[in-house]
Design a protein around this motif. Structure first.
Motif, PDB file in Angstrom:
ATOM      1  N   ASP A  38     -15.675   1.372  -0.238  1.00 28.43           N
ATOM      2  CA  ASP A  38     -14.408   1.764   0.389  1.00 28.43           C
ATOM      3  C   ASP A  38     -13.261   1.117  -0.380  1.00 28.43           C
ATOM      4  N   PHE A  39     -12.764   1.830  -1.404  1.00 24.95           N
ATOM      5  CA  PHE A  39     -11.706   1.291  -2.250  1.00 24.95           C
ATOM      6  C   PHE A  39     -10.333   1.336  -1.597  1.00 24.95           C
ATOM      7  N   SER A  40     -10.239   1.781  -0.351  1.00 23.35           N
ATOM      8  CA  SER A  40      -8.973   1.642   0.366  1.00 23.35           C
ATOM      9  C   SER A  40      -8.770   0.192   0.790  1.00 23.35           C
ATOM     10  N   GLN A  41      -9.817  -0.610   0.713  1.00 24.16           N
ATOM     11  CA  GLN A  41      -9.739  -2.031   1.063  1.00 24.16           C
ATOM     12  C   GLN A  41      -9.435  -2.894  -0.154  1.00 24.16           C
ATOM     13  N   SER A  42      -8.941  -4.092   0.120  1.00 27.49           N
ATOM     14  CA  SER A  42      -8.737  -5.102  -0.918  1.00 27.49           C
ATOM     15  C   SER A  42     -10.072  -5.492  -1.541  1.00 27.49           C
ATOM     16  N   SER A  43     -10.037  -5.828  -2.823  1.00 31.00           N
ATOM     17  CA  SER A  43     -11.252  -6.299  -3.482  1.00 31.00           C
ATOM     18  C   SER A  43     -11.689  -7.656  -2.953  1.00 31.00           C
ATOM     19  N   ARG A  44     -10.836  -8.294  -2.171  1.00 35.11           N
ATOM     20  CA  ARG A  44     -11.208  -9.561  -1.536  1.00 35.11           C
ATOM     21  C   ARG A  44     -12.181  -9.348  -0.373  1.00 35.11           C
ATOM     22  N   GLN A  45     -12.308  -8.100   0.067  1.00 37.01           N
ATOM     23  CA  GLN A  45     -13.155  -7.787   1.214  1.00 37.01           C
ATOM     24  C   GLN A  45     -14.540  -7.324   0.765  1.00 37.01           C
ATOM     25  N   LYS A  46     -15.508  -7.487   1.655  1.00 39.74           N
ATOM     26  CA  LYS A  46     -16.846  -6.953   1.408  1.00 39.74           C
ATOM     27  C   LYS A  46     -16.796  -5.460   1.729  1.00 39.74           C
ATOM     28  N   ARG A  47     -16.499  -4.678   0.721  1.00 39.91           N
ATOM     29  CA  ARG A  47     -16.191  -3.253   0.921  1.00 39.91           C
ATOM     30  C   ARG A  47     -17.295  -2.315   0.443  1.00 39.91           C
ATOM     31  N   LEU A  48     -18.472  -2.842   0.143  1.00 40.45           N
ATOM     32  CA  LEU A  48     -19.626  -2.013  -0.185  1.00 40.45           C
ATOM     33  C   LEU A  48     -20.597  -2.062   0.987  1.00 40.45           C
ATOM     34  N   PRO A  56     -30.390  -7.551  -7.808  1.00 39.21           N
ATOM     35  CA  PRO A  56     -31.782  -7.095  -7.624  1.00 39.21           C
ATOM     36  C   PRO A  56     -32.009  -6.361  -6.312  1.00 39.21           C
ATOM     37  N   LYS A  57     -31.453  -6.886  -5.224  1.00 37.28           N
ATOM     38  CA  LYS A  57     -31.646  -6.270  -3.916  1.00 37.28           C
ATOM     39  C   LYS A  57     -30.975  -4.906  -3.849  1.00 37.28           C
ATOM     40  N   LEU A  58     -29.725  -4.823  -4.292  1.00 38.06           N
ATOM     41  CA  LEU A  58     -28.998  -3.567  -4.218  1.00 38.06           C
ATOM     42  C   LEU A  58     -29.651  -2.485  -5.073  1.00 38.06           C
ATOM     43  N   ILE A  59     -30.030  -2.836  -6.283  1.00 44.16           N
ATOM     44  CA  ILE A  59     -30.630  -1.847  -7.164  1.00 44.16           C
ATOM     45  C   ILE A  59     -31.979  -1.381  -6.624  1.00 44.16           C
ATOM     46  N   SER A  60     -32.714  -2.282  -6.020  1.00 47.08           N
ATOM     47  CA  SER A  60     -33.983  -1.901  -5.402  1.00 47.08           C
ATOM     48  C   SER A  60     -33.759  -0.901  -4.267  1.00 47.08           C
ATOM     49  N   LEU A  61     -32.716  -1.113  -3.475  1.00 49.65           N
ATOM     50  CA  LEU A  61     -32.424  -0.225  -2.357  1.00 49.65           C
ATOM     51  C   LEU A  61     -31.976   1.162  -2.813  1.00 49.65           C
ATOM     52  N   LEU A  62     -31.257   1.218  -3.947  1.00 48.60           N
ATOM     53  CA  LEU A  62     -30.608   2.463  -4.345  1.00 48.60           C
ATOM     54  C   LEU A  62     -31.357   3.263  -5.400  1.00 48.60           C
ATOM     55  N   SER A  63     -32.106   2.619  -6.268  1.00 49.64           N
ATOM     56  CA  SER A  63     -32.681   3.300  -7.427  1.00 49.64           C
ATOM     57  C   SER A  63     -33.594   4.459  -7.029  1.00 49.64           C
ATOM     58  N   ASN A  64     -33.646   5.433  -7.928  1.00 45.88           N
ATOM     59  CA  ASN A  64     -34.539   6.591  -7.775  1.00 45.88           C
ATOM     60  C   ASN A  64     -34.199   7.473  -6.568  1.00 45.88           C
ATOM     61  N   GLY A  65     -32.892   7.749  -6.413  1.00 41.70           N
ATOM     62  CA  GLY A  65     -32.564   8.815  -5.482  1.00 41.70           C
ATOM     63  C   GLY A  65     -31.655   8.544  -4.309  1.00 41.70           C
ATOM     64  N   ALA A  66     -31.111   7.342  -4.168  1.00 40.61           N
ATOM     65  CA  ALA A  66     -30.147   7.100  -3.096  1.00 40.61           C
ATOM     66  C   ALA A  66     -28.779   7.644  -3.510  1.00 40.61           C
ATOM     67  N   GLY A  67     -27.843   7.658  -2.562  1.00 43.20           N
ATOM     68  CA  GLY A  67     -26.496   8.138  -2.832  1.00 43.20           C
ATOM     69  C   GLY A  67     -25.493   7.001  -2.891  1.00 43.20           C
ATOM     70  N   LEU A  68     -24.435   7.210  -3.659  1.00 44.29           N
ATOM     71  CA  LEU A  68     -23.322   6.270  -3.734  1.00 44.29           C
ATOM     72  C   LEU A  68     -22.039   7.077  -3.630  1.00 44.29           C
ATOM     73  N   PHE A  69     -21.130   6.639  -2.761  1.00 41.73           N
ATOM     74  CA  PHE A  69     -19.844   7.319  -2.582  1.00 41.73           C
ATOM     75  C   PHE A  69     -18.723   6.312  -2.799  1.00 41.73           C
ATOM     76  N   LEU A  70     -17.877   6.575  -3.798  1.00 38.88           N
ATOM     77  CA  LEU A  70     -16.701   5.748  -4.028  1.00 38.88           C
ATOM     78  C   LEU A  70     -15.520   6.446  -3.364  1.00 38.88           C
ATOM     79  N   TYR A  71     -14.953   5.779  -2.366  1.00 40.30           N
ATOM     80  CA  TYR A  71     -13.934   6.409  -1.520  1.00 40.30           C
ATOM     81  C   TYR A  71     -12.564   5.754  -1.680  1.00 40.30           C
ATOM     82  N   TYR A  72     -11.555   6.612  -1.726  1.00 38.89           N
ATOM     83  CA  TYR A  72     -10.160   6.210  -1.582  1.00 38.89           C
ATOM     84  C   TYR A  72      -9.415   7.462  -1.111  1.00 38.89           C
ATOM     85  N   PRO A  73      -8.434   7.329  -0.214  1.00 38.20           N
ATOM     86  CA  PRO A  73      -7.735   8.516   0.292  1.00 38.20           C
ATOM     87  C   PRO A  73      -6.739   9.081  -0.729  1.00 38.20           C
TER      88      PRO A  73
END
Length: 251
Positions: free
Chosen positions: A96-106, A216-233
């Protein structure tokens, strides 16, 4: 006894009047309408009808994503795109790129299990902005993030160590991601210590970089077919995207 019956009747009529004229804003509300009555004119019955929210908003509320900072609009668009893309894994990560990079926005959500399984920091491109991402590009060497939907592919070992290839799914929005080498990787500048020193997270060359510890944890969760959405209005993205359903009746 007659007084008691009369009081009950008056109270029921007042309740009908209140329900009839009062606007109800609750996401789940009780609709009261007179049911078939008996021969006793002093007896009033009600049938109850529950009006529920769409599935995406029910999930948003149940996971307390508003409290976690995730935009309601962003989640709805993410949900719409997830349905259309038919990812191989029932896992969707939303930056959620509408948030500050100081926030946990993933936010990493297991759609099938209906769980928020990870929430952490993610960087944007250096030319997209400083603390906040404001500009986005699909061009080579722009060093900007590209909005929209990605499919997580395979892993490899690169200059940043373990990395995850990403396929941009939106033509003329992020379809050059693969040739631009836009990947998820770990970076030292994605850390709370970096935020303390500079007042913001570090920035990438356009990649959604994460902390070395989270990689390691994130890539394990996402690799081989998960989705990623980069959002900003971003108005240009919202008008152009065929995935989010903003100007259609998708829900």
């Amino acid at each position: 006894m007659k007084k008691l019956v009369m009081l009950i009747s008056v109270g029921a009529l007042l309740l009908i009047a209140l329900v009839g004229f009062q606007k109800i804003d609750s996401p789940f509300y009780l609709s009261l309408t007179p049911a078939d009555s008996t021969n006793d004119s002093t007896s009033v019955y009600f049938k109850h009808q529950i009006v529920s929210l769409p599935e995406w908003q029910t999930l948003y509320d149940s996971l307390h994503l508003r409290e976690a900072g995730l935009s309601l609009e962003g989640f709805r668009f993410a949900w719409n795109g997830f349905q259309k893309a038919k990812f191989e894994k029932p896992v969707l990560a939303i930056a959620d790129f509408s948030q500050s990079s100081r926030q946990k926005r993933l936010y990493v959500i297991d759609i099938k299990a209906r769980k928020l399984i990870y929430n952490t920091y993610v960087a944007h491109g250096r030319n997209s902005g400083e603390e906040y991402a404001r500009k986005f590009s699909n061009q080579n060497s722009s060093y900007q993030s590209s909005l929209g939907f990605y499919r997580a592919l395979t892993t490899y070992q690169g200059k940043h160590g373990l990395s995850l290839r990403l396929q941009g799914l939106e033509e003329n929005i992020n379809h050059r991601a693969y040739e631009r080498a836009i990947v998820m990787h770990g970076a030292d500048y994605v850390s709370e210590e970096f935020i303390r020193r500079t007042g913001r997270l570090g920035r990438s060359q356009g990649c959604p970089a994460v902390s070395v510890a989270d990689t390691p944890k994130l890539i394990s969760l996402l690799s081989n077919g998960a989705g990623l959405f980069l959002y900003y209005p971003d108005i240009a993205y919202l008008k152009k995207s065929k995935m989010i359903g903003m100007f259609r009746n998708d829900s």
